[in-house]
Design a protein around this motif. Structure first.
Motif, mmCIF file in Angstrom:
data_model
loop_
_atom_site.group_PDB
_atom_site.id
_atom_site.type_symbol
_atom_site.label_atom_id
_atom_site.label_comp_id
_atom_site.label_asym_id
_atom_site.label_seq_id
_atom_site.Cartn_x
_atom_site.Cartn_y
_atom_site.Cartn_z
ATOM 1 N N ARG A 29 -47.806 -2.343 23.126
ATOM 2 C CA ARG A 29 -48.126 -0.965 22.790
ATOM 3 C C ARG A 29 -47.275 -0.012 23.634
ATOM 4 N N LEU A 30 -46.655 0.940 22.955
ATOM 5 C CA LEU A 30 -45.913 1.998 23.636
ATOM 6 C C LEU A 30 -46.884 3.139 23.892
ATOM 7 N N GLN A 37 -51.458 14.917 25.263
ATOM 8 C CA GLN A 37 -52.363 13.837 24.866
ATOM 9 C C GLN A 37 -51.627 12.505 24.985
ATOM 10 N N ALA A 38 -52.325 11.481 25.446
ATOM 11 C CA ALA A 38 -51.746 10.141 25.464
ATOM 12 C C ALA A 38 -51.713 9.609 24.034
ATOM 13 N N VAL A 39 -50.560 9.092 23.633
ATOM 14 C CA VAL A 39 -50.379 8.507 22.308
ATOM 15 C C VAL A 39 -50.072 7.028 22.508
ATOM 16 N N VAL A 40 -50.718 6.169 21.728
ATOM 17 C CA VAL A 40 -50.508 4.728 21.809
ATOM 18 C C VAL A 40 -50.062 4.244 20.438
ATOM 19 N N ARG A 55 -39.334 -1.433 19.507
ATOM 20 C CA ARG A 55 -39.286 -0.866 18.161
ATOM 21 C C ARG A 55 -40.702 -0.471 17.773
ATOM 22 N N THR A 56 -40.877 0.798 17.407
ATOM 23 C CA THR A 56 -42.222 1.328 17.206
ATOM 24 C C THR A 56 -42.261 2.371 16.098
ATOM 25 N N PRO A 57 -43.385 2.528 15.408
ATOM 26 C CA PRO A 57 -43.502 3.575 14.390
ATOM 27 C C PRO A 57 -43.816 4.931 15.028
ATOM 28 N N THR A 58 -42.800 5.522 15.617
ATOM 29 C CA THR A 58 -42.921 6.792 16.332
ATOM 30 C C THR A 58 -41.714 7.656 15.988
ATOM 31 N N VAL A 63 -40.304 10.768 21.615
ATOM 32 C CA VAL A 63 -40.062 9.942 22.799
ATOM 33 C C VAL A 63 -39.838 10.834 24.005
ATOM 34 N N SER A 64 -40.687 10.661 25.004
ATOM 35 C CA SER A 64 -40.564 11.479 26.209
ATOM 36 C C SER A 64 -39.566 10.854 27.174
#
Length: 136
Positions: A29-30, A37-40, A55-58, A63-64
């Protein structure tokens, strides 16, 4: 006769063992902050050359400058297993050749603007094992 729940013991692992556990897994988990807010997000990863490629659905714009990645393998019935967390500077991979390589080797969930590759250069990698223990 009373049945008592199993007692679990949590033990910190060394940095090299935490990296070894991380390398041996591929799903995690990213975690990043967006609008305070924390996003997972679920993610696939590979450890290469001291960096974590995720690799993530974001959306890439989300991306910070720093991110945390968490991976674990914990048995649902026993509660035993391990967890590893890696944190550090992060950036989206934008080089087309590099991105094409990772998109071929890391499966994703979605395609399009929410299919993002992130490089994390971990400054900290910590881990814990969960094992059956004794009360005491």
């Amino acid at each position: 006769m009373s049945t008592r729940p199993a007692v679990l013991r949590m033990t910190e692992v060394s940095g090299p063992e935490a990296v070894w556990l991380l390398e041996g897994s591929s799903l995690g988990r990213l975690v990043y902050v967006q609008r305070e807010q924390a996003v997972v997000r679920p993610a696939r990863h590979v450890w290469e050359f001291g960096s974590l490629i995720v690799r993530t659905p974001t959306p890439a714009a989300a991306v910070s400058v720093s991110a945390t990645y968490q991976v674990d393998e914990v048995g649902a019935v026993t509660g035993t297993g391990w967890t590893v967390t890696a944190s550090g500077p992060a950036d989206a991979i934008t080089d087309p050749d590099e991105a094409a390589h990772y998109k071929r080797t890391l499966p994703g969930w979605v395609h399009g603007p929410h299919d993002t590759l992130v490089r994390i250069r971990p400054q900290t990698v910590t881990g814990f094992r969960f094992a059956q223990g004794t009360e005491g």
